[in-house]
Design an enzyme around this catalytic site. Structure first.
Site, PDB file in Angstrom:
ATOM      1  CG  ASP A   1      -4.422   0.371   4.522  1.00 35.75           C
ATOM      2  OD1 ASP A   1      -3.795  -0.430   3.617  1.00 35.75           O
ATOM      3  OD2 ASP A   1      -4.136  -0.093   5.847  1.00 35.75           O
TER       4      ASP A   1
ATOM      5  CG  LEU B   1       5.429  11.518  19.750  1.00 38.62           C
ATOM      6  CD1 LEU B   1       4.378  10.708  20.286  1.00 38.62           C
ATOM      7  CD2 LEU B   1       4.846  12.458  18.639  1.00 38.62           C
TER       8      LEU B   1
ATOM      9  CG  HIS C   1       2.360   6.499  -1.337  1.00 44.08           C
ATOM     10  ND1 HIS C   1       1.535   5.828  -0.646  1.00 44.08           N
ATOM     11  CD2 HIS C   1       2.785   5.784  -2.423  1.00 44.08           C
ATOM     12  CE1 HIS C   1       1.280   4.608  -1.251  1.00 44.08           C
ATOM     13  NE2 HIS C   1       1.945   4.562  -2.298  1.00 44.08           N
TER      14      HIS C   1
HETATM   15  C1  FPP Z   1      -0.893   2.266   2.032  1.00 45.45           C
HETATM   16  O1  FPP Z   1      -1.865   2.855   1.301  1.00 45.45           O
HETATM   17  C2  FPP Z   1       0.230   3.115   2.453  1.00 45.45           C
HETATM   18  C3  FPP Z   1       1.388   2.677   2.197  1.00 45.45           C
HETATM   19  C4  FPP Z   1       1.986   1.485   1.890  1.00 45.45           C
HETATM   20  C5  FPP Z   1       2.589   3.586   2.467  1.00 45.45           C
HETATM   21  C6  FPP Z   1       2.529   4.680   3.511  1.00 45.45           C
HETATM   22  C7  FPP Z   1       3.442   5.585   3.546  1.00 45.45           C
HETATM   23  C8  FPP Z   1       3.542   7.140   3.889  1.00 45.45           C
HETATM   24  C9  FPP Z   1       2.060   7.686   3.906  1.00 45.45           C
HETATM   25  C10 FPP Z   1       4.802   7.809   3.685  1.00 45.45           C
HETATM   26  C11 FPP Z   1       5.198   7.948   4.991  1.00 45.45           C
HETATM   27  C12 FPP Z   1       6.205   8.867   5.509  1.00 45.45           C
HETATM   28  C13 FPP Z   1       6.585   9.064   6.426  1.00 45.45           C
HETATM   29  C14 FPP Z   1       7.832  10.197   6.771  1.00 45.45           C
HETATM   30  C15 FPP Z   1       6.598   7.958   7.572  1.00 45.45           C
HETATM   31  P1  FPP Z   1      -1.973   2.114  -0.153  1.00 45.45           P
HETATM   32  O2  FPP Z   1      -0.743   2.234  -1.048  1.00 45.45           O
HETATM   33  O3  FPP Z   1      -2.109   0.577   0.143  1.00 45.45           O
HETATM   34  O4  FPP Z   1      -3.419   2.712  -0.652  1.00 45.45           O
HETATM   35  P2  FPP Z   1      -4.587   1.671  -1.339  1.00 45.45           P
HETATM   36  O5  FPP Z   1      -4.872   0.639  -0.399  1.00 45.45           O
HETATM   37  O6  FPP Z   1      -5.664   2.777  -1.765  1.00 45.45           O
HETATM   38  O7  FPP Z   1      -3.725   1.215  -2.659  1.00 45.45           O
END
Ligand code: FPP
Length: 212
Positions: free
Chosen positions: A2, A113, A19
């Site tokens: 998050d 892993l 992201h």
């Molecule tokens: C949550 O933060 C994050 C996500 C919903 C997306 C996570 C995905 C990635 C980091 C890409 C992953 C890539 C691979 C290859 C696995 P948020 O968007 O809810 O942030 P906020 O709470 O600050 O709005």
């Protein structure tokens, strides 16, 4: 993972930039897991509920994951990593599921892993689909039917950005998992803080409901 959105907003950048930076953290933590001798590492990349975000963000995330899968093949093979994706295939594009299947097949021999990406996953979905198959096949134990069958329950769950919820993650599998919560936003969560979380985990007294 998050805090990507807030990381971007605090810099006046679009959410997708958060992201993208979060993907760098995934790589850093994956490498730290290999170095630390951890055998299974799971990342909650996209929940069933995340479909409720803007089409722009959802499409951007899907594209980002597809690009990361293409770019990381050699890193995964070089580090002897098995790549696994868990979640519902419903609503995912054929292009994405083909990329997933391709990467899973090419890395299936990875022994160091197992890296698991939870994509279009929710804990309630998992229990529901397992219960339906259990009932249809007349079994007695739900575990072999869970999407995580064959993967050990997590020892440690880390949640970043100050959120202190399970948010429909592995509801069954987290029964005796230790939790570490940090205020750090996911794009800023790197090796040093991960190692600190492992230290914190090592100091926990795990009793599994028993006395010592
Ligand atoms: C949550 O933060 C994050 C996500 C919903 C997306 C996570 C995905 C990635 C980091 C890409 C992953 C890539 C691979 C290859 C696995 P948020 O968007 O809810 O942030 P906020 O709470 O600050 O709005």
């Amino acid at each position: 993972m998050d805090g990507n959105g807030r990381w971007a907003a605090s810099r006046g950048l679009p959410r997708l930039r958060g992201h993208m930076e979060g993907t760098e953290s995934v790589r850093a933590i994956m490498e730290a897991c290999v170095e630390a001798g951890i055998e299974y590492a799971s990342f909650f990349a996209f929940s069933e509920e995340n479909w409720g975000r803007s089409a722009e963000e959802v499409e951007g995330l899907m594209k980002l994951m597809m690009k990361a899968m293409k770019d990381e093949l050699n890193t995964l093979l070089g580090n002897d990593i098995r790549f696994v994706v868990i979640g519902s295939r419903e609503r995912l594009s054929k292009e994405l599921t083909d990329s997933i299947d391709d990467l899973m097949a090419k890395t299936a021999g990875g022994r160091r892993l197992t890296m698991i990406i939870f994509l279009n996953y929710s804990g309630k979905w998992d229990i529901r689909q397992a219960a339906a198959r259990l009932a249809a096949e007349g079994g007695t134990d739900i575990e072999p039917y869970l999407a995580t069958a064959g993967i050990p329950d997590p020892d440690l769950m880390i949640r970043t950005s100050g959120e202190k919820r399970i948010s429909n993650y592995m509801l069954w599998q987290l029964a005796y998992t230790e939790f570490v919560f940090t205020d750090t936003l996911w794009p800023d969560f790197r090796k040093q803080e991960f190692l600190a979380a492992l230290e914190e985990f090592a100091s926990r007294d795990r009793r599994y409901g028993k006395t010592k």
